[in-house]
Design an enzyme around this catalytic site. Structure first.
Site, mmCIF file in Angstrom:
data_model
loop_
_atom_site.group_PDB
_atom_site.id
_atom_site.type_symbol
_atom_site.label_atom_id
_atom_site.label_comp_id
_atom_site.label_asym_id
_atom_site.label_seq_id
_atom_site.Cartn_x
_atom_site.Cartn_y
_atom_site.Cartn_z
ATOM 1 C CB SER A 245 37.367 33.261 30.018
ATOM 2 O OG SER A 245 38.703 33.343 29.567
ATOM 3 C CD GLU A 374 38.672 39.622 34.155
ATOM 4 O OE1 GLU A 374 38.912 38.407 34.242
ATOM 5 O OE2 GLU A 374 37.523 40.088 34.017
ATOM 6 C CG HIS A 473 40.214 35.346 33.781
ATOM 7 N ND1 HIS A 473 39.360 36.193 33.111
ATOM 8 C CD2 HIS A 473 40.346 34.244 32.988
ATOM 9 C CE1 HIS A 473 39.005 35.633 31.966
ATOM 10 N NE2 HIS A 473 39.577 34.450 31.871
#
Length: 554
Positions: A245, A374, A473
């Site tokens: 990330s 995600e 994610h």
């Protein structure tokens, strides 16, 4: 079986790879596929009930305290009672950047510590909003944690992995239990977790302050590792950074920066928003003005330094208000985040993907990849996915300055059973997946060695609307560390995650750290081979074919 055309492409792609290297790749791939099939044989069943970091201090034995004499000082750690792994917590690598004399300025390294430092407690967190919204951290120097194989000595040369945590550039939790490095150390790799400044102190263009401070902090931490890790038994020539990330995004900034040259052999970049940097002073200045105004200040070092730490708890609300502004979305090409690196003609002299395409990392090796969907992480747990409709998806496309035909294409190929699914997929591709593809393309064009992956395992954990989290994610992170039972991990992957997937990912990351090669076919612009990580992992060709042609990163 490959078709004749596929075989021809593979042969052409491999002409530039030495035969010895191809043989090595083939051997690693065979071992990897054999290992990933062992669903019932987790790598470290004996470590399943290891105590967490919080209890290390209670298990100190005065006659069994490992130590390391490094250029930065003498550090004394603790040995895990069940495994013998050496653990060093809270090692400071830069002076407290939140003290007035250093606020909003480039990081300053610690002087050599004169006395032996007991490293049995976690160090300070960077200043950030905590779980309840109140500000935490900012009360000490930035620190790192180290996990070392039980038999390491200063004469050892174990490979080193440095974890750069994510957190949306608003938070950074280097002490998170999900990032415990025990499993890496148990398999012959030193694991370091690293802190860096976030939000206004790390990624805001402030008049009178230095630029890109969070990126500078990461580079300083990597330099500390390069200079000191040999004392712990690590090989300073075999350092791999990895991050997910925002951690992955800022690693893109780092590997493209002239200030980081020679610090790393390779990097693993997971789910990066790789093209999220501000590209002009006008963009960075506008973001700084908006944040400062929300805090009742001016975007200057003097003014922002007067804002009380507790006032910064408003930052998520400020960011949320702007994220809902359609004009701001258009201004940012759909990536509405406030806190980003920017082109400063110094640490980030040009857009990182452009620098990488020109060869800024040609001597390095990379694994880059993303999860398949995600954005579900952001709209499934809170139930927002059920509130999305065609108008939501159309507004998303318009905010990213893309034509409405993009939405029509996603509907035509059935990217999602509901409008919420479709919305999540478009946003996933805009923010993470297609920027990641562009990163892989830039690295390959610039002469770096690249391996790509797509994480496709769908978590069964359900959100408030009843929708499943899926391949969202952060879902991949516990599998990489093989910390499947950490409470924060269980909340995203459930109580029965596939052990074979943890085996596959953890062993692949270890292989890369040890050899500089991933155990599957390298990525090339011709074949676009990738590893699809799932309960049964397998290689695939161009898993992003539709998306990269329909919604390419800009």
């Amino acid at each position: 079986m490959h078709s004749a055309l596929q075989r021809e492409k593979l042969t052409a792609a491999n002409r530039t790879v030495p035969s010895s290297q191809l043989a090595f790749h083939a051997m690693q791939r065979r071992r990897f596929l054999e290992n990933s099939a062992l669903a019932s044989l987790p790598l470290l069943s004996s470590l399943a009930l290891l105590p967490g970091c919080a209890v290390y201090e209670r298990n100190i034995h005065s006659d069994d305290r490992p130590s390391a004499d490094a250029p930065a000082g003498r550090f004394r750690g603790v040995r895990q009672p069940n495994t013998g792994i050496q653990v060093y917590l809270g090692i400071p690598f830069m002076k407290n950047p939140y003290e007035p004399v250093r606020r909003f300025l480039a990081p300053q390294p610690m002087e050599r510590i004169a006395d032996t430092l007991d490293c049995v407690k976690h160090g300070a967190l960077p200043l950030q909003p905590g779980p309840d919204g109140a500000m935490i951290g900012g009360d000490g120097p930035l620190c790192l944690n180290i996990w070392v194989p039980r038999d390491a000595t200063p004469r050892s040369r174990f490979p080193v992995m440095v974890w750069v945590p994510g957190g949306g550039s608003i938070r950074c939790a280097q002490n998170d239990e999900r990032f415990d490095g025990t499993h890496f150390a148990a398999h012959g790799c030193i694991l370091v977790t690293l802190a860096y400044r976030v939000n206004i102190d790390g990624f805001l263009k402030i008049r009178g302050g230095d630029s890109n401070l969070g990126v500078r902090d990461i580079i300083m931490g990597l330099r500390w590792v390069k200079d000191n890790i040999a004392a712990f038994g690590g090989d300073p020539q075999a350092v791999t950074a990895f991050g997910q990330s925002a951690g992955g995004t800022h690693l893109v900034d780092v590997v493209a920066s002239p200030y980081a040259q020679g610090l790393l052999r390779g990097a693993i970049i997971q789910s990066p928003s790789a093209v999220a940097q501000w590209r002009s002073d006008a963009q960075a200045d506008r973001a700084a003005e908006f944040v400062a105004k929300g805090l009742g200040a001016e975007p200057t070092r003097e003014s922002l330094a007067k804002v009380p730490f507790e006032k910064l708890s408003d930052l998520p609300k400020i960011a949320g208000r702007l994220a809902a502004d359609p004009e701001w979305a258009k201004f940012t090409d759909g990536n509405v985040s406030l806190f980003k690196g920017w082109i400063d003609q110094d640490v980030i002299p040009e857009l990182p993907v452009d620098a990488l395409r020109k060869g800024a990392a040609r001597k390095m090796a990379f694994i880059v990849g993303s999860t398949s969907s995600e954005w579900r992480y952001y709209i499934v747990p809170n139930g927002a996915i059920a509130k999305k409709n065609r108008a939501s998806a159309a507004a998303l496309i318009a905010g990213a300055n893309r034509p409405e035909t993009v939405l029509e294409a996603y509907v035509r190929v059935n990217r999602g059973k509901t409008w919420g699914d479709c919305f999540a997929q478009i946003q996933s591709d805009l923010i993470f997946r297609m920027p990641c593809v562009k990163l892989a393309e830039s690295l390959a064009a610039g002469g770096a060695q690249v391996w790509t992956y797509d994480f496709a395992w769908e978590s069964p954990v359900k959100g408030k609307s009843g929708a499943s989290l899926g391949a969202a994610h952060t879902v991949d992170v516990p599998f990489v560390f093989q910390n499947l039972s950490a409470p924060r991990a269980v909340r995203t992957i459930g109580e029965r995650p596939p052990q074979a997937l943890a085996q596959a990912m953890h062993s692949a990351w270890l292989t890369f750290a040890k050899t500089g090669c991933a155990p599957w076919t390298p990525f090339s612009l011709d074949t676009r081979r990738a590893m699809r990580f799932d309960a049964k992992s397998q290689e695939v060709s161009d898993p992003w074919a539709f998306e990269r042609l329909t919604l390419p990163a800009r």
